[in-house]
Write an enzyme that holds these catalytic residues in place. Sequence first.
Site, PDB file in Angstrom:
ATOM      1  N   THR A  41      -5.778  -1.937  -9.424  1.00 17.62           N
ATOM      2  CA  THR A  41      -5.836  -1.084 -10.610  1.00 17.62           C
ATOM      3  C   THR A  41      -6.955  -0.078 -10.414  1.00 17.62           C
ATOM      4  O   THR A  41      -8.040  -0.424  -9.939  1.00 17.62           O
ATOM      5  CB  THR A  41      -6.100  -1.933 -11.871  1.00 17.62           C
ATOM      6  OG1 THR A  41      -5.066  -2.916 -11.991  1.00 17.62           O
ATOM      7  CG2 THR A  41      -6.116  -1.064 -13.112  1.00 17.62           C
ATOM      8  N   ASP A  57       1.973   1.786   4.045  1.00 20.40           N
ATOM      9  CA  ASP A  57       2.614   1.967   2.736  1.00 20.40           C
ATOM     10  C   ASP A  57       2.670   3.449   2.364  1.00 20.40           C
ATOM     11  O   ASP A  57       2.276   3.846   1.265  1.00 20.40           O
ATOM     12  CB  ASP A  57       1.859   1.177   1.663  1.00 20.40           C
ATOM     13  CG  ASP A  57       2.723   0.951   0.416  1.00 20.40           C
ATOM     14  OD1 ASP A  57       3.947   1.130   0.496  1.00 20.40           O
ATOM     15  OD2 ASP A  57       2.172   0.590  -0.633  1.00 20.40           O
TER      16      ASP A  57
END
Length: 756
Positions: A482, A592
């Site tokens: 986060t 990614d």
Amino acid sequence: MEKVSRGVLLAFAAVVATPLMLPPFGGAAPAASGTGINCTRNCGNISIDYPFGIEPGCYHATGFNLTCNHSYHPPKLFLGDGTVQVLEISVPNGTVRIDSTAMLFPLDGGANVPNRTWGTGLPKSGPYFLSESKSMLEAIGCNLQVSILGGVDNSLVSSCTAICPSTDPNDTILVDGSCTGISCCQASIVLGYSFYDIQINLLPERQYYYFASVYIVDESHNFDNSMIFEGGPKALPATLDWIISSNSTCPTNNTAPECRSTYSYCQNYSSFSLAQHDGYVCQCSDGYQGNPYVLGGCQDIDECQQPNFYGCYGVCQNTPGNFTCQCGIGYTGNASIPNGCTDIDECEHPEAYSCYGRCKNLNGSFQCQCPNGTYGNPFTNGGCITIKKSFTGLSIGLGVGGGTGIIFLALGVPFISRKIKMQKAKKMREKFFNQNHGLLLQQLISHDADIGERMIITLRDLEKATNNFDRARVIGGGGHGTVFKGIIDLKVVAIKKSRIIVEREIEEFINEVVVLSQVNHRNVVKLLGCCLETEVPLLVYEFISNGTLYQHLHVEGPISLLWVDRLRIALEIARALSYLHSAASMPIFHRDIKSTNILLDDSLTAKVSDFGASRYIPIDQTGVTTEVQGTRGYLDPMYYYTGRLTDKSDVFSFGVLLIELLTRKQPFVYRSEHGDNLVSHFIKMLSIGNLIGIIDPQVMEEEDGEVQDVATLAAMCTKLRGEDRPTMREVETMLESVLVKKKQVPGIITKTRRPN
């Protein structure tokens, strides 16, 4: 430059062409199941899965029978009666890799040269055909044109020309390690037949000829000068496609007797030369993987074990052949996209959640209590009852007598409590610092004072920077953490709470922090420091203010990023990945790459971010075996199946990103009307010359002839085999050449901006 003498060239005369001999397809009765306990399922290091087999009754039909020759060490596998060597069998892909024998054409002073045939003995109706778009013609020789003819009408399939510009017949000029038409030539083959006629035409304006050595090989093969100086290999790898049934199509209900697994279906063979050899293969149904030709061969994929790959960022539940994905209790939104589930503030809807007292919103939940001065049930309307105050003479007396003590208690207890809490918090910070290998980080950075001064940041500084990690400061998140917005030393920063769960990974994480702290590239988000005083490490990055590439690209309406901006951004990403792979102190594989991990600053300059899944690779290694991480739609299929991470895994993800920029379609959700994912559908449209059917209309309107080049590059990057893909350095060079033609290379002209 190297030179080859006539004598060395004539050494090729020892190489002879070996035909591919196989019995006619379909000549033997199919096996009952092909999975008997007496069936050999390995030869040397090659696995043999049904419909292939060695012993009678262990293979589907003639053509699928193999021979394991144990006179070699290790044993070698051959098609049919033992003529053509098998290098690899893939049942899911429907391919067989073989040794493709060289064909030598001795040239006698310019006399007529007879044709040769590649693939003699392969039945015209199957089951084998040269794999389309994976194969090429390669010829070595001087002053000649080599043509490949194929099909029923023996029409031209491909050709190339090799010349030797030297005027001395004894010397042939070679460009070292490169097949450019000087002494050798190459050409793609996009029509897959079972055999080809090879034709040699001598160039009449040239005065001398030597020989022609011709190969049909995989496109991944790299020409090497040893093919000249050392006489050349007798065979090189080539890939054949195969079909399970020829001269027929799938039944209308998509079932066929060969598709034995419960969760399998029949699929017609797709080919440019379909009219010449129609047939079909079997595939596992969506949501299943394995061998469709045997009972129980297609097994359910548990998508919930790979949430990032299948795009589930909420609560996942596996079902046969599928899965469900939804936001968890207390959250709402779209669980299929990163950060798509947001916390429900139940306190804003007290009646809906039956809270009639004092409400406090929590992460995914809420707390409901009666207000101060009341007691009872806060979940019932009117359930909180006011406490009645009554004082007796005794209570007044006690109050007066104990007043002084209460004052001291009131003043002392908070102070003592605060000191205890501070001590506990300090011990917890020290515990987590040691648990997160803070001493190791200090040791690693001790040799570089500049890094050491800024790398380790205290939890107190980060709490101050984020107002104690106020949820109002959350600006993003994803599979690896986060992200909060904060201010440190008057500088706006992004602070990410990482999600490292396995303790053994923390030491690797610390090493990667040290490596990433030294990465300095204008297109990579800069890592400023880290805090190890919490249960999970906190990372501090430079703050990029203009959102993600995903947000800019996938806006509502027909107009998105300008095509020239998309091209420039693609080049900037390629430069960053090329730097990480080959110019950083240690090679770093991102693992990614996707549009949500590309940040854009105020001038739309690309910044590669989110290195939570990244791995650095020691210089003496080319790859590493890891737990598979990545995002569905972008993930390299070879990395997914093998677990081996290489630089070509990032190349595949970048190729998907190129397709996303070309089409404005989302890779992790897109499905064509036939069920193909974005990459498969894009490659099909490119192969049939129908790019306009999938390219973003805005791009078609703004482009100036470069879409075909970029689409071809995307197809190269997303090839199944990593060896067939270019490196990121090569990708960077190709994109630079496209932008040079468009006169839009970053740093040379002012960037364009899309009007608001």
